[in-house]
Design a protein around this motif. Sequence first.
Motif, PDB file in Angstrom:
ATOM      1  N   PHE A 117      81.909  35.120  69.010  1.00 49.68           N
ATOM      2  CA  PHE A 117      81.504  33.715  69.073  1.00 49.68           C
ATOM      3  C   PHE A 117      80.797  33.402  70.388  1.00 49.68           C
ATOM      4  O   PHE A 117      79.816  32.662  70.415  1.00 49.68           O
ATOM      5  N   GLU A 118      81.293  33.929  71.485  1.00 51.50           N
ATOM      6  CA  GLU A 118      80.724  33.618  72.791  1.00 51.50           C
ATOM      7  C   GLU A 118      79.277  34.078  72.895  1.00 51.50           C
ATOM      8  O   GLU A 118      78.485  33.483  73.623  1.00 51.50           O
ATOM      9  N   SER A 119      78.914  35.104  72.161  1.00 51.99           N
ATOM     10  CA  SER A 119      77.541  35.605  72.188  1.00 51.99           C
ATOM     11  C   SER A 119      76.651  34.945  71.141  1.00 51.99           C
ATOM     12  O   SER A 119      75.477  34.671  71.405  1.00 51.99           O
TER      13      SER A 119
ATOM     14  N   SER B 208      72.660  35.559  76.633  1.00 47.72           N
ATOM     15  CA  SER B 208      71.741  34.863  75.736  1.00 47.72           C
ATOM     16  C   SER B 208      70.931  35.915  74.992  1.00 47.72           C
ATOM     17  O   SER B 208      70.445  36.877  75.577  1.00 47.72           O
ATOM     18  N   PHE B 209      70.803  35.717  73.692  1.00 51.12           N
ATOM     19  CA  PHE B 209      70.053  36.630  72.842  1.00 51.12           C
ATOM     20  C   PHE B 209      69.052  35.827  72.030  1.00 51.12           C
ATOM     21  O   PHE B 209      69.315  34.691  71.634  1.00 51.12           O
ATOM     22  N   ASN B 210      67.910  36.439  71.778  1.00 47.83           N
ATOM     23  CA  ASN B 210      66.888  35.788  70.976  1.00 47.83           C
ATOM     24  C   ASN B 210      67.075  36.050  69.494  1.00 47.83           C
ATOM     25  O   ASN B 210      66.613  35.280  68.664  1.00 47.83           O
ATOM     26  N   ASN B 211      67.724  37.140  69.143  1.00 46.35           N
ATOM     27  CA  ASN B 211      67.915  37.483  67.738  1.00 46.35           C
ATOM     28  C   ASN B 211      69.118  38.412  67.605  1.00 46.35           C
ATOM     29  O   ASN B 211      69.703  38.853  68.585  1.00 46.35           O
ATOM     30  N   ARG B 212      69.432  38.715  66.351  1.00 45.81           N
ATOM     31  CA  ARG B 212      70.605  39.536  66.057  1.00 45.81           C
ATOM     32  C   ARG B 212      70.411  40.981  66.523  1.00 45.81           C
ATOM     33  O   ARG B 212      71.377  41.662  66.861  1.00 45.81           O
ATOM     34  N   ALA B 213      69.174  41.458  66.534  1.00 50.17           N
ATOM     35  CA  ALA B 213      68.910  42.830  66.972  1.00 50.17           C
ATOM     36  C   ALA B 213      69.280  43.019  68.446  1.00 50.17           C
ATOM     37  O   ALA B 213      69.855  44.050  68.823  1.00 50.17           O
TER      38      ALA B 213
END
Length: 573
Positions: free
Chosen positions: A271-273, A315-320
């Motif tokens: 969840f945190e990600s 912080s991530f831009n997408n699932r990959a």
Amino acid sequence: MEYWKRVLGRESDPDGRPVKPLREPAVEIEEPISLAECKKALRDLKQTASGPDGVSWSSVKSLGPGWLQYLFNSILACGYPTKSFKNSRTVLIPKTEKPSDPGEFRPLAIASVFGRVFHRILASRLGVWAPLGASQRAFQNKRWLHDAKGQFKFRGSTLPALGVEESYKYLGLQYGSKGKLKTGLELLKGMLRELKEAPLKPQQRVFLLRTNILPKIMYYLVNGRVHQYTLRECDKCVRRFLREVLHLPHDTPVSAFHACAKDGGLDIDCFESLVPMYKWQKLVSLEEVPDNLVRDLSQLPAIRKRFQLKGAQTSFNNRAEYRMFWKNKLLDNLDGFGLGEAADVPQVHSWVTDGSSLLTGEMYIKCLKIRWNVWPTAARASRGGRPSLCDAGCRQIEGLGHILQQCNRTWDKRGARHDRIVEFVGSQVERRGFNVIKEKSFATPRGHRRPDLIIYNKDRVWIADVTICADRGAGPMALARDNKIKYYTDEDLATEVAKVAGPGAQSVVGLVWNWRGCCEKKTDEWLKKMGVPIESRRLASVRVLEGSVWCAEVFRKRTGINFAQVGGRNRSE
């Protein structure tokens, strides 16, 4: 200052209620505070700001009820509170986005946390003996007034008012008189409690957690207001649940839970990600809608603030990007390092998350421990200290890799693991119409080891040999495959094979798995080429893990070694 002097300096509103006759003195109010009252007050104490003394709510909770009972009873005995209880700091909360007048601020007095806990205990006592007036709202713990009369009409009919205890569902979220009901953490704990009590296998619990519970909580958190602290606590709650139902040690790597199953993990959403990423994606999607009004609203600071979380660490831009992050975390860990080649053949790892009955519940747990290298060994127990040598006389550190690949004590079970995979591969290709000759059914040149299988049809001959090799720490599985091919590429052996399999074109095949159940890429491609379905290829990896479990169990049960049986040396497969 003049404004606030006028507001705060005026006398209180008079109480117009008729004065009731005096009761008998209620001496119970002055009785010493009990330990149970202190426990309840601490249990009800939520996260709150510190007073002028700087003591935080977490510090007060950490003191424990016994210490508070001693403090509060000392104050009652003296009949006079400490100075810190009488001091408070007043903060001004703006009522509007850009206040321009003192009246557009709301004053809020923040007293000592100690004093608030003490007053809460006294207020609960007073509430039993005397009703509280409207001017004493601070003691009433935010009570709500419910007007049962309907105020709105639709097509001539009065809409019924919602009761205080009632709620309604909007976009999947429950709302009541106090706003959104329950936090995501509370809902998650309730669902996990029910899942834990259900009569299910461990793999079924993991399946339901991934496919049912986590998506619901994710939707609740993404579409509601939530703090990063709540997300972190939700992740801890999920990992605590998994450690309990899977009987995993407390130092199981966090990345083992959140890494994708194809990369060697359990594929549990973090969840945190993910929640900050999904919230930001929702905001970006609002900026791209054709409606100008919606686009303008998405630019308002208040709207953007709602979609951003305080304290977000990653912080991530997408699932990959998310998947790559947790994969690298797992491979950087000493326990997960050997899973580096798991992603080369991802389809054989579906048993981890699909909830199938391929394994018993007990064996499923043991296979996970082998896969993540968290099986109890002397080397694992001595981390941070002096490593322990194997007590079977091997003169090697007693790690899981040594137990499953080299130890004198497990040589027979390693051979049984190897023979089981040979038998399985032979039966699978035989079902597809190929002829199979087992190891002991043909002769080889003097001094040359027999290959495990000779597989042939009228046009082709394959000399196949199976290896259960060490994990990534000892080198790539492709190296073990190449060594097999090099060893069995021999003219004398080819002549002997041609005598039993015919003159078809010959090729040598090395079939390689490591003890963690990972399959070498070209091994999987060859099995697929021979017509072996994915279900059977997955089963081969599971059987390798089962064999590793048997080796580990035998090592733990045996206390000695028959050196005459193994010739006084380590016997490998």
